[in-house]
Write a protein that holds these residues in place. Structure first.
Motif, mmCIF file in Angstrom:
data_model
loop_
_atom_site.group_PDB
_atom_site.id
_atom_site.type_symbol
_atom_site.label_atom_id
_atom_site.label_comp_id
_atom_site.label_asym_id
_atom_site.label_seq_id
_atom_site.Cartn_x
_atom_site.Cartn_y
_atom_site.Cartn_z
ATOM 1 N N PHE A 174 -2.105 14.266 21.370
ATOM 2 C CA PHE A 174 -1.354 13.009 21.400
ATOM 3 C C PHE A 174 -0.760 12.700 20.030
ATOM 4 O O PHE A 174 0.376 12.224 19.936
ATOM 5 C CB PHE A 174 -2.243 11.849 21.849
ATOM 6 C CG PHE A 174 -1.649 10.509 21.544
ATOM 7 C CD1 PHE A 174 -0.652 9.981 22.338
ATOM 8 C CD2 PHE A 174 -2.051 9.785 20.425
ATOM 9 C CE1 PHE A 174 -0.072 8.750 22.040
ATOM 10 C CE2 PHE A 174 -1.495 8.564 20.121
ATOM 11 C CZ PHE A 174 -0.496 8.051 20.926
ATOM 12 N N PHE A 227 -1.794 4.555 25.857
ATOM 13 C CA PHE A 227 -2.663 5.693 25.562
ATOM 14 C C PHE A 227 -3.963 5.222 24.917
ATOM 15 O O PHE A 227 -5.051 5.661 25.306
ATOM 16 C CB PHE A 227 -1.957 6.701 24.643
ATOM 17 C CG PHE A 227 -2.785 7.912 24.377
ATOM 18 C CD1 PHE A 227 -2.812 8.968 25.274
ATOM 19 C CD2 PHE A 227 -3.569 7.995 23.245
ATOM 20 C CE1 PHE A 227 -3.611 10.078 25.042
ATOM 21 C CE2 PHE A 227 -4.371 9.100 22.999
ATOM 22 C CZ PHE A 227 -4.387 10.149 23.901
ATOM 23 N N SER A 270 6.779 13.353 26.180
ATOM 24 C CA SER A 270 7.253 14.731 26.107
ATOM 25 C C SER A 270 8.602 14.890 26.804
ATOM 26 O O SER A 270 9.476 15.617 26.321
ATOM 27 C CB SER A 270 6.233 15.688 26.730
ATOM 28 O OG SER A 270 5.027 15.637 26.022
ATOM 29 N N CYS A 330 1.560 10.646 27.688
ATOM 30 C CA CYS A 330 1.950 11.829 26.907
ATOM 31 C C CYS A 330 3.070 12.610 27.592
ATOM 32 O O CYS A 330 3.991 13.097 26.933
ATOM 33 C CB CYS A 330 0.746 12.736 26.683
ATOM 34 S SG CYS A 330 -0.421 12.089 25.479
ATOM 35 N N HIS A 356 3.943 3.011 24.937
ATOM 36 C CA HIS A 356 3.287 4.312 25.112
ATOM 37 C C HIS A 356 2.017 4.405 24.287
ATOM 38 O O HIS A 356 0.976 4.853 24.779
ATOM 39 C CB HIS A 356 4.225 5.453 24.719
ATOM 40 C CG HIS A 356 5.250 5.774 25.744
ATOM 41 N ND1 HIS A 356 4.934 6.222 27.005
ATOM 42 C CD2 HIS A 356 6.599 5.715 25.700
ATOM 43 C CE1 HIS A 356 6.034 6.423 27.689
ATOM 44 N NE2 HIS A 356 7.065 6.117 26.917
ATOM 45 N N ILE A 414 2.338 14.882 19.700
ATOM 46 C CA ILE A 414 3.392 14.418 20.616
ATOM 47 C C ILE A 414 3.912 13.059 20.169
ATOM 48 O O ILE A 414 5.126 12.824 20.153
ATOM 49 C CB ILE A 414 2.867 14.356 22.069
ATOM 50 C CG1 ILE A 414 2.586 15.760 22.595
ATOM 51 C CG2 ILE A 414 3.853 13.630 22.990
ATOM 52 C CD1 ILE A 414 1.805 15.786 23.900
#
Length: 126
Positions: A56, A80, A115, A111, A76, A59
């Motif tokens: 993570f 997470f 991506s 994630c 995000h 990313i």
């Protein structure tokens, strides 16, 4: 990750369950060079954190460089983070299924979406 690592260490001390003989000798003798179910559960939670949080971080860093909106990036990262906290608590306290797997999946989706953004930005330069 650090909180779980501290919990593992504290459990090892409280349960007198040391992974290394030299630690066991320092804390009472070789009989304490043994495994404990609670220590092992916390250790597995820590290993899972390492397997998930380290990717993570990579990313997330690349995602941040891709120029997302501040709102999207914060969302995000917050999703997470909260998913990992719930996952760790569920792991440590052996909460009933599917709490842990749902929390893991939510973090994974975050994630994956980051991506996809990275790949979209890279593809637009090609």
């Amino acid at each position: 990750m650090y909180v779980i690592a501290i919990i593992v260490g504290q459990l090892r001390l409280r349960r007198k369950a040391f992974a290394n003989p030299e630690d066991a000798l320092r804390h009472g003798g070789l009989q304490f060079h043994r495994q404990d179910p609670d220590v092992e559960r916390a250790r597995r939670a820590h290993t899972n954190d390492l397997e998930t949080i380290l990717p993570f971080l990579f990313i997330g860093a690349v995602y941040a460089l891709s120029g997302p909106s501040l709102f999207a990036a914060r969302l995000h990262f917050l999703v997470f983070f909260l998913a990992r906290v719930v996952h760790s608590v569920a792991y440590l306290y052996a909460l009933k299924a599917p709490t842990r797997s749902v929390a893991y999946s939510i973090g994974l989706i975050s994630c994956i979406l980051m991506s996809v953004r990275i790949l979209t930005v890279v593809a637009s330069y090609a």
